[in-house]
Every structure is written in structure tokens, then in C-alpha cells.
Design an enzyme around this catalytic site. Structure first.
Site, mmCIF file in Angstrom:
data_model
loop_
_atom_site.group_PDB
_atom_site.id
_atom_site.type_symbol
_atom_site.label_atom_id
_atom_site.label_comp_id
_atom_site.label_asym_id
_atom_site.label_seq_id
_atom_site.Cartn_x
_atom_site.Cartn_y
_atom_site.Cartn_z
ATOM 1 N N LYS A 84 15.118 13.627 17.855
ATOM 2 C CA LYS A 84 15.989 12.461 18.058
ATOM 3 C C LYS A 84 17.270 12.580 17.229
ATOM 4 O O LYS A 84 18.380 12.428 17.757
ATOM 5 C CB LYS A 84 15.258 11.159 17.680
ATOM 6 C CG LYS A 84 14.013 10.881 18.504
ATOM 7 C CD LYS A 84 13.317 9.612 18.067
ATOM 8 C CE LYS A 84 12.688 9.680 16.687
ATOM 9 N NZ LYS A 84 11.541 10.616 16.588
ATOM 10 N N THR A 85 17.093 12.864 15.951
ATOM 11 C CA THR A 85 18.252 12.946 15.059
ATOM 12 C C THR A 85 19.153 14.106 15.454
ATOM 13 O O THR A 85 20.374 13.976 15.512
ATOM 14 C CB THR A 85 17.784 13.108 13.593
ATOM 15 O OG1 THR A 85 16.941 11.999 13.270
ATOM 16 C CG2 THR A 85 18.961 13.140 12.638
ATOM 17 N N HIS B 145 11.651 3.590 17.563
ATOM 18 C CA HIS B 145 11.491 2.283 18.189
ATOM 19 C C HIS B 145 11.298 1.164 17.187
ATOM 20 O O HIS B 145 11.198 0.019 17.564
ATOM 21 C CB HIS B 145 10.387 2.314 19.240
ATOM 22 C CG HIS B 145 9.088 2.872 18.748
ATOM 23 N ND1 HIS B 145 8.715 4.157 18.972
ATOM 24 C CD2 HIS B 145 8.121 2.299 18.028
ATOM 25 C CE1 HIS B 145 7.541 4.356 18.409
ATOM 26 N NE2 HIS B 145 7.163 3.257 17.835
ATOM 27 N N ASP C 196 9.847 14.274 14.927
ATOM 28 C CA ASP C 196 10.146 15.712 14.975
ATOM 29 C C ASP C 196 10.428 16.263 16.374
ATOM 30 O O ASP C 196 10.535 17.480 16.541
ATOM 31 C CB ASP C 196 9.023 16.548 14.340
ATOM 32 C CG ASP C 196 9.118 16.546 12.821
ATOM 33 O OD1 ASP C 196 10.175 16.120 12.295
ATOM 34 O OD2 ASP C 196 8.144 16.940 12.161
HETATM 35 P P1 GDP Z 1 13.257 13.501 14.850
HETATM 36 O O1 GDP Z 1 12.142 13.258 13.894
HETATM 37 O O2 GDP Z 1 12.836 13.159 16.248
HETATM 38 O O3 GDP Z 1 14.532 12.846 14.459
HETATM 39 O O4 GDP Z 1 13.473 15.086 14.889
HETATM 40 P P2 GDP Z 1 14.653 15.954 14.235
HETATM 41 O O5 GDP Z 1 15.923 15.751 14.960
HETATM 42 O O6 GDP Z 1 14.667 15.698 12.789
HETATM 43 O O7 GDP Z 1 14.134 17.421 14.566
HETATM 44 C C1 GDP Z 1 12.912 17.902 14.061
HETATM 45 C C2 GDP Z 1 12.984 19.401 13.930
HETATM 46 O O8 GDP Z 1 13.129 19.987 15.210
HETATM 47 C C3 GDP Z 1 14.164 19.874 13.103
HETATM 48 O O9 GDP Z 1 13.774 20.962 12.337
HETATM 49 C C4 GDP Z 1 15.180 20.289 14.139
HETATM 50 O O10 GDP Z 1 16.064 21.279 13.690
HETATM 51 C C5 GDP Z 1 14.280 20.819 15.238
HETATM 52 N N1 GDP Z 1 14.885 20.707 16.561
HETATM 53 C C6 GDP Z 1 15.453 19.599 17.113
HETATM 54 N N2 GDP Z 1 15.918 19.881 18.340
HETATM 55 C C7 GDP Z 1 15.661 21.180 18.573
HETATM 56 C C8 GDP Z 1 15.907 22.046 19.693
HETATM 57 O O11 GDP Z 1 16.475 21.694 20.717
HETATM 58 N N3 GDP Z 1 15.441 23.331 19.577
HETATM 59 C C9 GDP Z 1 14.799 23.784 18.468
HETATM 60 N N4 GDP Z 1 14.383 25.041 18.445
HETATM 61 N N5 GDP Z 1 14.570 23.001 17.401
HETATM 62 C C10 GDP Z 1 14.996 21.710 17.453
HETATM 63 MG MG MG Z 2 14.948 11.679 12.775
#
Ligand code: GDP
Ligand code: MG
Length: 382
Positions: free
Chosen positions: A100-101, A148, A97
Site C-alpha cells: 500500500k505504502t 482500513h 506488506d
Molecule cells: P504495506 O504494509 O501494504 O504498506 O506494504 P509496503 O508498501 O510497506 O511494502 C511491503 C514490502 O513489499 C516492502 O519491502 C516493499 O518494498 C515491498 N514491495 C511493495 N511493492 C512491491 C512490488 O511491486 N514488488 C516487489 N518486489 N516488492 C514490493
Molecule cells: Mg504501509
């Protein structure tokens, strides 16, 4: 036998695993049967049981197999002047969260190489982005499967797909357990890290705190006199993306010699493969050296075939793929595994022979597991 469990090992030498656990216990080592035993433990056991244990890694085993065909894998051939710069291959890591995605999506839509194509249409497991550094267009290959797990899975097979890791840390959350895990994996692999401090659009973002936290794990920001680049980004707002890519390039230029010989038979890594209903086995490969061309005979793990067609991440047909270039390959006879190496060989016949040998080796390993066990007592009295 590297990474094999004690039970596997017991099977190989025809002993029962419970007895081995006991022997080890008396030697002061506590290992359970299903746990993977390290090389030292297996060597220790061999010594204790008067068994000549030779530890051969899967990579060495495969190298021997290839040598029996007079093939060397993993080397740039030719002279120094044949080497040409290649883009860095980058994996995005970080806590769940932390974005990354979202970051991969943002880069995919804003820094595409092929502007004409109107964005990346295929999810083939990797794609290239471009950014301007000092007036020059520089490319970066991004592995599209974040986390990872993929990184470790490939490493476990002896494959190093990544040159640089982008460590994503959410500026509101700060360093979390998987942040630490990810950075430890990258460090263990000797892969330089660039930190993307994400979500700086959030009101409670504290990018300074992230810098302080990571300093304690040995990632000291450049601005504090260290050698790790930290870049504040918002994957959501699309800010800081070019600065992040520039930091990747600068880190690569400063600490890595990313060159490869494009003028040789291609070899590299399978990063993803599956069976497509219409197209048969399809594999995304990442070329490490050489140039992969349509019509080449290739062997990829236990699969082989002739490259019937190649596609890039835009769905365009391409005729060739140069170092660090990901390409979707059609024409294999079977689905190879992620982390398998691939290479071009002289002809189809040779490709088939190598693939068959690899298959036979895997079959034998399975067979050895199914043959009957003896107890340690039988084994020691025989
Ligand atoms: P992952 O689990 O690392 O792949 O995380 P995600 O890309 O799925 O992002 C998790 C949550 O954080 C989602 O609801 C995204 O929309 C939110 N999010 C990701 N990047 C940002 C950002 O730069 N700003 C804000 N406010 N929310 C973000
Ligand atoms: Mg992800």
C-alpha cells in the site's frame, strides 16, 4: 447513543452496568459492560425498564444543533446546472506488506499534477494525481493514510471520505485475512473496489490465482464477465500505474455520479489535523462541495477560525480549494479531529457560537459520565 458501551448507557440513565448486564442476560442477550451495545439492545433495555430510550446518532444530534442556527449541512444547493464534475476520492486498502505504502509512493512521484513543483513536498494526508483518459486529463484524490483503520474511524463518525477503494493484493501472497476485512469494509460502505494485483515483478507472482480467490468473495474480474476491474501492477518497478488510475476513473464514470456545486459555501471533512509549533493548529480538509477560500470563516468540529492561508501538497500557497481538493488550512483556534466535518459560515461570530455549542455538548457528555451511579434497584424503585 449509537456505538456507546453498556457502561456509558448505564451512566446516562443512572443505573449500574452490572445490573444491566444481568437484565440483558435474562432477556437472552449476552453483552458485557465494556462492549458497545447496538441500538436494538438499548431499545430493548429501555422497554424492559420502562425507560423511554430514544436513539439519536451523533450526526443527527449535530444536525439539530446546526438547524438551531438555520444551517443545513451536506446538501448541494442550487440547480442541476450548477453541479460540476469532481475527481473521485480514493483510499488504498489491503493486507499488511502487500504494498500500500509503496504504491502510494509510486503514484505520488510518477503522476503528480504539478510537474513544475518537482514532486510532492508536503505530507498533508492526501494528494491529487492526474492521468490521461481518452485524451483528457483526469484527476484523482488519494487519501495518503492507507489501511482500513482510518476508513473505519471516519465511517464510525458518520463521515464518508472515500468514493472508491483500491484493494492491493500481492500476487505472490494472494488473498490474506486483512484483504477480506478490507473488502468487507468497502462493501459495507457501498464503495466500489478496483483491485491492484501488486508485485507482479516477483518470480512467484500468480495474478491469475488472485483473480480466482477474489471471485469467491464476490469480486468477479471484468475479463471473467464480472464488474470489478483488476489491474496488474508493480509498485516497485512502477508498471501498470496509469492503467490502475484509468481503471479508477472508468469505475467512477460507470457507477458513480461525482458532481458537486462549486458555487456555494464550502463544506467537507477534516482528514488530518495537528498542532504545528510555528503555525499553530493545521488541518488538512477535503472539500466536498463549494469552494473554500482564504479569508472564509469556518467551523471544524469544535474548532473555528478564519482561513489565514491554505497550502497544497506541493507547499504552494493557494487562494481556493474546489470539490475533492485537499488543502492544508491555517488559522483555526484549536485542533479538530480526523473525521470532523467543516463548513464555511457567514462570519466569525457564528463560527464561534457553533464551535462553543459543540464544545459544551462534549463537556456535558463527559460530565454525565462522572456523575454518581445508582444501583438498578434504586433506579427501579424510584
Ligand atoms: P504495506 O504494509 O501494504 O504498506 O506494504 P509496503 O508498501 O510497506 O511494502 C511491503 C514490502 O513489499 C516492502 O519491502 C516493499 O518494498 C515491498 N514491495 C511493495 N511493492 C512491491 C512490488 O511491486 N514488488 C516487489 N518486489 N516488492 C514490493
Ligand atoms: Mg504501509
Amino acid at each position: 447513543t449509537r456505538g456507546s458501551s453498556l457502561a456509558d448507557f448505564a451512566d446516562k440513565i443512572g443505573a449500574d452496568s452490572a445490573s444491566l448486564v444481568e437484565v440483558l442476560f435474562h432477556l437472552g442477550e449476552i453483552v458485557t459492560a465494556t462492549q458497545s451495545a447496538n441500538d436494538e439492545t438499548l431499545l430493548l433495555l429501555g422497554e424492559e425498564l420502562n425507560y423511554n430510550v430514544e436513539v439519536i446518532s451523533p450526526e443527527d444530534e449535530d444536525r439539530e444543533l446546526l438547524e438551531s442556527f438555520d444551517i443545513e449541512f451536506g446538501e448541494d444547493e442550487g440547480a442541476e446546472e450548477d453541479l460540476a464534475p469532481r475527481p473521485p476520492v480514493v483510499t488504498v486498502m489491503g493486507h499488511v506488506d502487500h504494498g500500500k505504502t509503496k504504491l502510494l509512493d509510486a503514484l505520488r512521484s510518477s503522476n503528480v499534477v504539478d510537474k513544475e513543483a518537482g514532486g510532492i513536498t508536503q505530507t498533508i494526508g492526501a494528494y491529487q494525481v492526474a492521468t490521461d483518459v481518452d485524451g483528457t486529463e483526469r484527476r484523482i484524490t488519494l487519501i495518503d493514510t492507507p489501511g482500513h483503520e482510518a476508513f473505519t474511524a471516519m465511517r464510525a463518525r458518520g463521515a464518508q471520505a472515500t468514493d472508491i477503494a483500491i484493494l492491493v493484493v500481492a500476487a505472490d501472497d494472494g488473498v490474506m485475512p486483512q484483504t477480506v476485512e478490507a473488502l468487507n469494509h468497502a462493501k459495507a460502505a457501498g464503495v466500489p473496489i478496483v483491485v491492484a494485483v501488486n508485485k507482479i515483478d516477483k518470480p512467484d507472482a500468480d495474478p491469475t490465482k488472485v483473480r480466482g480467490q477474489l471471485t469467491e468473495y464476490g469480486l468477479v474480474p471484468e475479463e471473467y464477465g464480472g464488474d470489478t476491474m483488476f489491474v496488474d501492477v508493480s509498485a516497485k518497478a512502477g508498471t501498470g500505474l496509469d492503467a490502475l488510475l484509468e481503471a479508477v476513473i472508468l469505475t467512477a464514470d460507470a457507477s458513480l455520479d461525482l458532481r458537486a456545486n462549486p458555487h456555494q459555501n464550502a463544506e467537507g471533512l477534516v482528514i488530518e489535523a495537528h498542532l504545528d509549533r510555528g503555525r499553530g493548529p493545521v488541518a488538512t480538509v477535503l472539500v466536498h462541495r463549494g469552494t473554500l477560500k482564504v479569508g472564509d470563516s469556518i467551523v471544524a468540529g469544535p474548532a473555528f477560525g478564519r482561513v489565514r492561508a491554505m497550502l497544497d501538497e506541493y507547499g504552494n500557497n493557494i487562494e481556493e480549494a474546489t470539490p475533492s481538493r485537499p488543502a492544508l488550512v491555517l488559522g483555526l483556534t484549536a485542533v479538530p479531529g480526523a473525521g470532523d466535518n467543516f463548513m464555511v459560515v457567514a462570519d466569525d461570530r457564528l463560527a464561534r457560537q457553533i464551535a462553543e455549542k459543540r464544545e459544551a455538548r462534549e463537556r456535558n457528555a463527559l460530565l454525565a459520565q462522572r456523575t454518581g451511579r445508582r444501583t438498578l434497584e434504586d433506579f427501579m424503585s424510584s
